[in-house]
Design an enzyme around this catalytic site. Structure first.
Site, PDB file in Angstrom:
ATOM      1  N   GLY A   1       0.839  -1.192   0.000  1.00  0.00           N
ATOM      2  CA  GLY A   1       0.000   0.000   0.000  1.00  0.00           C
ATOM      3  C   GLY A   1       0.867   1.233   0.000  1.00  0.00           C
ATOM      4  N   CYS A   2       0.584   2.154   0.871  1.00  0.00           N
ATOM      5  CA  CYS A   2       1.318   3.413   0.966  1.00  0.00           C
ATOM      6  C   CYS A   2       2.795   3.141   1.207  1.00  0.00           C
ATOM      7  CB  CYS A   2       0.742   4.246   2.111  1.00  0.00           C
ATOM      8  SG  CYS A   2       1.744   5.665   2.549  1.00  0.00           S
ATOM      9  N   PHE A   3       3.643   3.429   0.228  1.00  0.00           N
ATOM     10  CA  PHE A   3       5.050   3.095   0.434  1.00  0.00           C
ATOM     11  C   PHE A   3       5.733   4.000   1.427  1.00  0.00           C
ATOM     12  CE2 PHE A   3       6.301   4.635  -4.184  1.00  0.00           C
ATOM     13  CZ  PHE A   3       6.115   5.977  -3.875  1.00  0.00           C
TER      14      PHE A   3
ATOM     15  N   CYS B   1      -0.173   9.103   5.703  1.00  0.00           N
ATOM     16  CA  CYS B   1      -0.118   7.680   5.382  1.00  0.00           C
ATOM     17  C   CYS B   1      -1.246   6.995   6.126  1.00  0.00           C
ATOM     18  CB  CYS B   1       1.216   7.039   5.766  1.00  0.00           C
ATOM     19  SG  CYS B   1       1.226   5.300   5.306  1.00  0.00           S
TER      20      CYS B   1
END
Length: 181
Positions: free
Chosen positions: A50-52, A162
């Site tokens: 997902g959100c890196f 995030c």
């Protein structure tokens, strides 16, 4: 959203570029190298979570992690930009097939360790009546660095967003040293 979104085929993928995107030579948090060669004996791993930004922050805090980089793997576009990889899948606020959960392994030993941890974690999730793990496990291919402003973003931008929350369920993996004794 009906059905699982599919990655673009090789024919549908954007052409990308031959030149790698430029990133800083040193990690903004650890000061260690961002680019190979890395110290002898280091292993590499690629996790799509997902959100890196949040995934990278989680990993740079772990003991034994030398360096973290964010980028792209598993597609057909060489050296893509963030705008080029955005498509239609969604996790929280994040949209695109690039947000799917995947572990890219380097060799049989890593693959076997990933499969073992997946089975153990699935047991823990089942105890809490949570669904099946949907993380894909694939052999590692090319990794392309994301733009420099994405590298260690949550360190550079402390109030950055995030939405990574996790399940709140710990994976009962024992360190390798404990298994050998």
């Amino acid at each position: 959203m009906p059905g699982k979104p599919l990655l673009p085929s090789r024919e549908e993928a954007l052409p990308g570029r031959a030149q790698s995107l430029t990133v800083s030579a040193k990690h903004a948090v650890s000061g260690n190298a961002m680019l190979p060669p890395f110290p002898e004996g280091m292993q590499m791993a690629i996790f799509g979570m997902g959100c890196f930004w949040g995934a990278e922050r989680m990993f740079w805090k772990l003991p034994g992690v030398f360096s973290t980089q964010v980028g792209y793997a598993g597609g057909f576009t060489p050296n893509p930009t963030y705008k080029e990889i955005c498509t239609g899948m969604q996790q929280e606020e994040d949209v695109g097939t690039q947000y799917r959960s995947v572990i890219h392994t380097f060799g049989a030993q890593q693959r076997d360790a990933v499969l073992k941890s997946k089975a153990m974690y699935q047991q823990e999730l089942a105890k809490r009546q949570l669904g099946p793990i949907t993380t894909e496990i694939q052999a590692a291919g090319e990794f392309y660095y994301a733009e420099d402003y994405h590298q260690q973003y949550l360190h550079k931008t402390p109030k950055g967003y995030c939405g990574q929350k996790g399940t709140g369920v710990a994976c009962p993996i024992r360190p390798a040293a404990a298994e050998e004794s």
